[in-house]
Write a protein that holds these residues in place. Sequence first.
Motif, PDB file in Angstrom:
ATOM      1  N   ILE A   1       0.856  -1.184   0.000  1.00 48.76           N
ATOM      2  CA  ILE A   1       0.000   0.000   0.000  1.00 48.76           C
ATOM      3  C   ILE A   1       0.891   1.231   0.000  1.00 48.76           C
ATOM      4  O   ILE A   1       1.798   1.359   0.833  1.00 48.76           O
ATOM      5  N   ALA A   2       0.637   2.120  -0.958  1.00 50.11           N
ATOM      6  CA  ALA A   2       1.476   3.311  -1.121  1.00 50.11           C
ATOM      7  C   ALA A   2       0.663   4.580  -0.909  1.00 50.11           C
ATOM      8  O   ALA A   2      -0.541   4.623  -1.171  1.00 50.11           O
ATOM      9  N   ASP A   3       1.348   5.595  -0.436  1.00 45.66           N
ATOM     10  CA  ASP A   3       0.778   6.942  -0.328  1.00 45.66           C
ATOM     11  C   ASP A   3       1.724   7.860  -1.092  1.00 45.66           C
ATOM     12  O   ASP A   3       2.844   8.119  -0.644  1.00 45.66           O
ATOM     13  N   TYR A   4       1.262   8.315  -2.246  1.00 47.23           N
ATOM     14  CA  TYR A   4       2.125   9.121  -3.105  1.00 47.23           C
ATOM     15  C   TYR A   4       1.361  10.327  -3.637  1.00 47.23           C
ATOM     16  O   TYR A   4       0.281  10.178  -4.216  1.00 47.23           O
ATOM     17  N   GLU A   5       1.892  11.501  -3.380  1.00 46.46           N
ATOM     18  CA  GLU A   5       1.292  12.762  -3.810  1.00 46.46           C
ATOM     19  C   GLU A   5      -0.161  12.871  -3.356  1.00 46.46           C
ATOM     20  O   GLU A   5      -1.038  13.317  -4.103  1.00 46.46           O
ATOM     21  N   GLY A   6      -0.417  12.417  -2.133  1.00 44.12           N
ATOM     22  CA  GLY A   6      -1.735  12.550  -1.540  1.00 44.12           C
ATOM     23  C   GLY A   6      -2.744  11.498  -1.956  1.00 44.12           C
ATOM     24  O   GLY A   6      -3.913  11.580  -1.567  1.00 44.12           O
ATOM     25  N   SER A   7      -2.320  10.520  -2.739  1.00 41.85           N
ATOM     26  CA  SER A   7      -3.235   9.462  -3.180  1.00 41.85           C
ATOM     27  C   SER A   7      -2.769   8.101  -2.661  1.00 41.85           C
ATOM     28  O   SER A   7      -1.582   7.867  -2.469  1.00 41.85           O
TER      29      SER A   7
END
Length: 247
Positions: A114-120
């Motif tokens: 699970i990733a959190d990248y640029e607010g997504s």
Amino acid sequence: MEEKSVNKTNSNGYTFLFAVIMVLVVASVLAFTATSLQPIQRENVRQEKMQSILATIGVETDRAGAEELYNQYITEALTLDQNGDVKEDVDAFTVDLAKELKRPVAEQNYPLYIADYEGSKYYIVPLRGNGLWNAIFGYISLKDDVNTIKGATFDHLGETPGLGAEITKEWFKESFSNEKIFDSNGNLIGVSVVKGDIDPSDKEDNKVDAISGATITGDGVSDMISERLQRYLPYFKQQTEIKVATK
């Protein structure tokens, strides 16, 4: 005559002994070198795995910078069972899909990143299947709706250069961006690699254009995506229900 015969025998024996010694020395050196390089090789594989995972969400990096960015953007690495429940005692990063696929479905481990990248938020699923000559594999990331593909990366062990090996090219990987994995009736069908008049702008058709001359590899990619994603359906349903309940 006897002396010449003895000298000839001694010469042959010396040559044979020398050859045996050289073989043993070279084998020992090669074995030592291979053993010494194993930690470096394992570290390279580990970093390349991080690179591939990050690439699906649009984060490009070299091996040296992979771990820092992985730790920055990958917020969770989960191992799921067939029911979509988290298995706390299994490290997702160390799960070997080549070995898992040889086990019964009920006994397999299903890694999920699970990733959190640029607010997504993104869900990244490892893939593995069969190409024309050998295994094909990669990763595919889904947006927070667990339906829209953010990105994908593919690799292979032995596909034909210029044909099946084209699955590693950017143009092919980019064709999966924003494609849907569910059809209009809510069935998870993945994305099919098909020949024909495919509109690249149509992201609702669950299809991407095939590689010319690589039908079997393309079918392998299609099967790999649908088969692997189906295994995560119980977890995706849980996430959808959680979102509905919290609105």
